[in-house]
Structure formats: structure tokens, C-alpha cells
Design a protein around this motif. Structure first.
Motif, PDB file in Angstrom:
ATOM      1  N   LEU A  38      16.644  15.364   7.330  1.00 32.19           N
ATOM      2  CA  LEU A  38      16.092  15.263   5.974  1.00 32.19           C
ATOM      3  C   LEU A  38      15.459  13.894   5.743  1.00 32.19           C
ATOM      4  O   LEU A  38      14.415  13.792   5.092  1.00 32.19           O
ATOM      5  CB  LEU A  38      17.171  15.546   4.935  1.00 32.19           C
ATOM      6  CG  LEU A  38      17.630  16.995   4.848  1.00 32.19           C
ATOM      7  CD1 LEU A  38      18.832  17.125   3.918  1.00 32.19           C
ATOM      8  CD2 LEU A  38      16.487  17.898   4.401  1.00 32.19           C
ATOM      9  N   GLU A  39      16.087  12.840   6.255  1.00 40.32           N
ATOM     10  CA  GLU A  39      15.498  11.504   6.117  1.00 40.32           C
ATOM     11  C   GLU A  39      14.133  11.455   6.798  1.00 40.32           C
ATOM     12  O   GLU A  39      13.168  10.929   6.225  1.00 40.32           O
ATOM     13  CB  GLU A  39      16.429  10.450   6.708  1.00 40.32           C
ATOM     14  CG  GLU A  39      17.643  10.187   5.860  1.00 40.32           C
ATOM     15  CD  GLU A  39      18.604   9.172   6.451  1.00 40.32           C
ATOM     16  OE1 GLU A  39      19.406   8.621   5.675  1.00 40.32           O
ATOM     17  OE2 GLU A  39      18.544   8.928   7.681  1.00 40.32           O
ATOM     18  N   HIS A  40      14.048  12.007   7.981  1.00 45.57           N
ATOM     19  CA  HIS A  40      12.774  12.053   8.709  1.00 45.57           C
ATOM     20  C   HIS A  40      11.734  12.852   7.905  1.00 45.57           C
ATOM     21  O   HIS A  40      10.584  12.412   7.753  1.00 45.57           O
ATOM     22  CB  HIS A  40      12.986  12.665  10.093  1.00 45.57           C
ATOM     23  CG  HIS A  40      11.728  12.838  10.868  1.00 45.57           C
ATOM     24  ND1 HIS A  40      11.076  11.787  11.481  1.00 45.57           N
ATOM     25  CD2 HIS A  40      10.975  13.935  11.109  1.00 45.57           C
ATOM     26  CE1 HIS A  40       9.991  12.229  12.070  1.00 45.57           C
ATOM     27  NE2 HIS A  40       9.901  13.530  11.868  1.00 45.57           N
ATOM     28  N   ASN A  41      12.139  14.024   7.416  1.00 45.71           N
ATOM     29  CA  ASN A  41      11.213  14.862   6.644  1.00 45.71           C
ATOM     30  C   ASN A  41      10.690  14.136   5.413  1.00 45.71           C
ATOM     31  O   ASN A  41       9.489  14.183   5.114  1.00 45.71           O
ATOM     32  CB  ASN A  41      11.895  16.165   6.205  1.00 45.71           C
ATOM     33  CG  ASN A  41      12.228  17.077   7.350  1.00 45.71           C
ATOM     34  OD1 ASN A  41      11.848  16.835   8.491  1.00 45.71           O
ATOM     35  ND2 ASN A  41      12.960  18.135   7.054  1.00 45.71           N
ATOM     36  N   LEU A  42      11.585  13.483   4.676  1.00 49.62           N
ATOM     37  CA  LEU A  42      11.169  12.789   3.459  1.00 49.62           C
ATOM     38  C   LEU A  42      10.215  11.633   3.768  1.00 49.62           C
ATOM     39  O   LEU A  42       9.237  11.429   3.052  1.00 49.62           O
ATOM     40  CB  LEU A  42      12.386  12.290   2.678  1.00 49.62           C
ATOM     41  CG  LEU A  42      13.164  13.375   1.958  1.00 49.62           C
ATOM     42  CD1 LEU A  42      14.469  12.822   1.392  1.00 49.62           C
ATOM     43  CD2 LEU A  42      12.324  14.012   0.859  1.00 49.62           C
ATOM     44  N   LYS A  43      10.495  10.908   4.820  1.00 48.40           N
ATOM     45  CA  LYS A  43       9.585   9.817   5.203  1.00 48.40           C
ATOM     46  C   LYS A  43       8.202  10.369   5.542  1.00 48.40           C
ATOM     47  O   LYS A  43       7.185   9.776   5.167  1.00 48.40           O
ATOM     48  CB  LYS A  43      10.166   9.030   6.373  1.00 48.40           C
ATOM     49  CG  LYS A  43      11.357   8.178   5.975  1.00 48.40           C
ATOM     50  CD  LYS A  43      12.002   7.506   7.174  1.00 48.40           C
ATOM     51  CE  LYS A  43      13.239   6.741   6.752  1.00 48.40           C
ATOM     52  NZ  LYS A  43      13.963   6.165   7.900  1.00 48.40           N
ATOM     53  N   ASP A  44       8.173  11.508   6.222  1.00 52.38           N
ATOM     54  CA  ASP A  44       6.888  12.142   6.523  1.00 52.38           C
ATOM     55  C   ASP A  44       6.164  12.555   5.247  1.00 52.38           C
ATOM     56  O   ASP A  44       4.965  12.311   5.089  1.00 52.38           O
ATOM     57  CB  ASP A  44       7.088  13.387   7.394  1.00 52.38           C
ATOM     58  CG  ASP A  44       7.320  13.078   8.863  1.00 52.38           C
ATOM     59  OD1 ASP A  44       7.126  11.909   9.273  1.00 52.38           O
ATOM     60  OD2 ASP A  44       7.703  14.010   9.595  1.00 52.38           O
ATOM     61  N   LEU A  45       6.880  13.197   4.338  1.00 47.14           N
ATOM     62  CA  LEU A  45       6.254  13.699   3.110  1.00 47.14           C
ATOM     63  C   LEU A  45       5.794  12.568   2.195  1.00 47.14           C
ATOM     64  O   LEU A  45       4.749  12.671   1.548  1.00 47.14           O
ATOM     65  CB  LEU A  45       7.221  14.621   2.359  1.00 47.14           C
ATOM     66  CG  LEU A  45       7.496  15.964   3.023  1.00 47.14           C
ATOM     67  CD1 LEU A  45       8.624  16.693   2.310  1.00 47.14           C
ATOM     68  CD2 LEU A  45       6.234  16.814   3.053  1.00 47.14           C
ATOM     69  N   LEU A  46       6.569  11.491   2.134  1.00 44.55           N
ATOM     70  CA  LEU A  46       6.209  10.382   1.248  1.00 44.55           C
ATOM     71  C   LEU A  46       4.879   9.744   1.623  1.00 44.55           C
ATOM     72  O   LEU A  46       4.227   9.138   0.774  1.00 44.55           O
ATOM     73  CB  LEU A  46       7.320   9.328   1.231  1.00 44.55           C
ATOM     74  CG  LEU A  46       8.562   9.721   0.444  1.00 44.55           C
ATOM     75  CD1 LEU A  46       9.655   8.673   0.616  1.00 44.55           C
ATOM     76  CD2 LEU A  46       8.231   9.919  -1.033  1.00 44.55           C
ATOM     77  N   GLN A  47       4.459   9.903   2.862  1.00 40.40           N
ATOM     78  CA  GLN A  47       3.167   9.357   3.280  1.00 40.40           C
ATOM     79  C   GLN A  47       1.999  10.007   2.541  1.00 40.40           C
ATOM     80  O   GLN A  47       0.932   9.422   2.430  1.00 40.40           O
ATOM     81  CB  GLN A  47       2.978   9.554   4.786  1.00 40.40           C
ATOM     82  CG  GLN A  47       3.966   8.793   5.631  1.00 40.40           C
ATOM     83  CD  GLN A  47       3.790   9.090   7.107  1.00 40.40           C
ATOM     84  OE1 GLN A  47       2.666   9.170   7.593  1.00 40.40           O
ATOM     85  NE2 GLN A  47       4.893   9.243   7.821  1.00 40.40           N
ATOM     86  N   PHE A  48       2.194  11.215   2.036  1.00 32.73           N
ATOM     87  CA  PHE A  48       1.120  11.928   1.347  1.00 32.73           C
ATOM     88  C   PHE A  48       1.047  11.594  -0.142  1.00 32.73           C
ATOM     89  O   PHE A  48       0.042  11.875  -0.787  1.00 32.73           O
ATOM     90  CB  PHE A  48       1.289  13.443   1.518  1.00 32.73           C
ATOM     91  CG  PHE A  48       1.116  13.884   2.941  1.00 32.73           C
ATOM     92  CD1 PHE A  48      -0.153  14.133   3.454  1.00 32.73           C
ATOM     93  CD2 PHE A  48       2.205  14.023   3.780  1.00 32.73           C
ATOM     94  CE1 PHE A  48      -0.331  14.529   4.767  1.00 32.73           C
ATOM     95  CE2 PHE A  48       2.046  14.421   5.101  1.00 32.73           C
ATOM     96  CZ  PHE A  48       0.775  14.675   5.591  1.00 32.73           C
ATOM     97  N   TYR A  49       2.087  11.016  -0.691  1.00 33.23           N
ATOM     98  CA  TYR A  49       2.121  10.755  -2.126  1.00 33.23           C
ATOM     99  C   TYR A  49       1.109   9.721  -2.610  1.00 33.23           C
ATOM    100  O   TYR A  49       0.606   9.836  -3.723  1.00 33.23           O
ATOM    101  CB  TYR A  49       3.545  10.404  -2.581  1.00 33.23           C
ATOM    102  CG  TYR A  49       4.347  11.643  -2.858  1.00 33.23           C
ATOM    103  CD1 TYR A  49       4.520  12.094  -4.161  1.00 33.23           C
ATOM    104  CD2 TYR A  49       4.905  12.382  -1.830  1.00 33.23           C
ATOM    105  CE1 TYR A  49       5.235  13.244  -4.422  1.00 33.23           C
ATOM    106  CE2 TYR A  49       5.622  13.533  -2.083  1.00 33.23           C
ATOM    107  CZ  TYR A  49       5.780  13.957  -3.372  1.00 33.23           C
ATOM    108  OH  TYR A  49       6.479  15.102  -3.636  1.00 33.23           O
ATOM    109  N   PRO A  50       0.765   8.694  -1.830  1.00 30.85           N
ATOM    110  CA  PRO A  50      -0.250   7.751  -2.312  1.00 30.85           C
ATOM    111  C   PRO A  50      -1.601   8.416  -2.600  1.00 30.85           C
ATOM    112  O   PRO A  50      -2.408   7.895  -3.372  1.00 30.85           O
ATOM    113  CB  PRO A  50      -0.372   6.737  -1.169  1.00 30.85           C
ATOM    114  CG  PRO A  50       0.949   6.777  -0.491  1.00 30.85           C
ATOM    115  CD  PRO A  50       1.377   8.224  -0.582  1.00 30.85           C
ATOM    116  N   GLN A  51      -1.844   9.567  -2.001  1.00 27.49           N
ATOM    117  CA  GLN A  51      -3.099  10.279  -2.231  1.00 27.49           C
ATOM    118  C   GLN A  51      -3.078  11.091  -3.523  1.00 27.49           C
ATOM    119  O   GLN A  51      -4.102  11.595  -3.963  1.00 27.49           O
ATOM    120  CB  GLN A  51      -3.385  11.208  -1.050  1.00 27.49           C
ATOM    121  CG  GLN A  51      -3.500  10.465   0.263  1.00 27.49           C
ATOM    122  CD  GLN A  51      -3.518  11.412   1.443  1.00 27.49           C
ATOM    123  OE1 GLN A  51      -4.086  12.483   1.367  1.00 27.49           O
ATOM    124  NE2 GLN A  51      -2.888  11.010   2.532  1.00 27.49           N
ATOM    125  N   ALA A  52      -1.897  11.224  -4.123  1.00 28.33           N
ATOM    126  CA  ALA A  52      -1.751  12.020  -5.345  1.00 28.33           C
ATOM    127  C   ALA A  52      -1.744  11.092  -6.563  1.00 28.33           C
ATOM    128  O   ALA A  52      -1.384   9.926  -6.456  1.00 28.33           O
ATOM    129  CB  ALA A  52      -0.454  12.813  -5.288  1.00 28.33           C
TER     130      ALA A  52
END
Length: 145
Positions: A38-52
Motif C-alpha cells: 500500500l505504501e508503494h501504491n500510494l507513492k505511485d499515485l501521489l505522483q499524479f496529484y500535482p497534475q490535478a
């Protein structure tokens, strides 16, 4: 993206809160593996948030109402999905009726929890910027536990 981030951050917090209580070594190892994943998944997903689009989200530090309500909302949502699936796989009319009743109850619970959160500003579902900012905050909080 929001649903996956919120779901995983909420469960990551819960798993981290509970792992100390798990006594079986094999189960504890599975919890640790889930936490790492889950930590790995969240770190991956958080990379997309600056674009939102983003905004800041207000919240009282130390108050876990949002966590508890989000956990309950996730449970209710999952129950709705699971009962809907179960209905399609049931051949017994009486069991199907039971599942339908349970599904309706799960839908009602989901609505109550959703509106509880909406009214308190804990789930700004109609405000994308606030919603995504909350995702980032919750994911980072889960990662830092």
C-alpha cells in the motif's frame, strides 16, 4: 484515482494501527507485506496529484473523525458491491431475497455515512480541488505513520 487513493490510505492507516495487535507471525508478515504494498501504491499515485487542481483542506490535527467515517464509508461501499455481486450468483430465491434486503440496508448505510461526512466537510465530493487535496493529505499521513 481518488477512490483508489482514499481506499488505500484509509486501509494503510488501519493496518498500521492493528499490526501491533497481530500475534500470529505468518499473519503479521502478511500485514507487513500489505503495508509495504500500500505504501508503494500510494507513492505511485501521489505522483499524479500535482497534475490535478488542488486546494487546501481544513482539518483538526489529532481528530480521527474523518478517518473513522471514511473507514465506515469504504466498508459500506464494499458491502454494496459485494451484495450486488452475490445476488447475481445466487440460485436460491430465499437467499436472493435476503441478499436484496441486505443490499438495500447497505445502500442506506452508505447514504447516511456519506451525508454525515458531506455535512461536516469531511468528504467534499462536489469540490474536486478539496477532494484531491484531502487525498494527498491522508495518503501522506498514512505513509508517515
Amino acid at each position: 484515482m481518488h477512490e483508489l487513493t482514499a481506499f488505500q490510505a484509509n486501509h494503510l492507516m488501519a493496518f498500521k494501527m492493528h499490526i501491533g495487535d497481530v500475534r500470529d507471525p505468518q499473519l503479521k508478515a502478511l500485514y507487513a507485506e500489505a503495508i509495504q504494498s500500500l505504501e508503494h501504491n500510494l507513492k505511485d499515485l501521489l505522483q499524479f496529484y500535482p497534475q490535478a487542481p488542488m486546494a487546501t483542506r481544513k482539518g483538526a490535527e489529532g481528530d480521527l473523525t474523518a478517518f473513522y467515517a471514511g473507514h465506515l464509508l469504504g466498508f459500506a461501499k464494499t458491502a454494496v458491491r459485494n451484495y450486488a455481486i452475490a445476488i447475481t450468483e445466487t440460485a436460491t430465491p430465499q437467499l436472493r431475497e435476503t441478499f436484496q434486503r441486505h443490499l438495500n440496508e447497505a445502500i442506506a448505510l452508505h447514504g447516511k455515512v456519506f451525508y454525515f461526512m458531506l455535512e461536516r466537510g469531511l468528504y467534499p465530493s462536489y469540490h474536486l480541488e478539496q477532494l484531491l487535496a484531502g487525498d494527498v493529505k491522508n495518503a501522506n499521513q498514512a505513509l508517515s505513520m
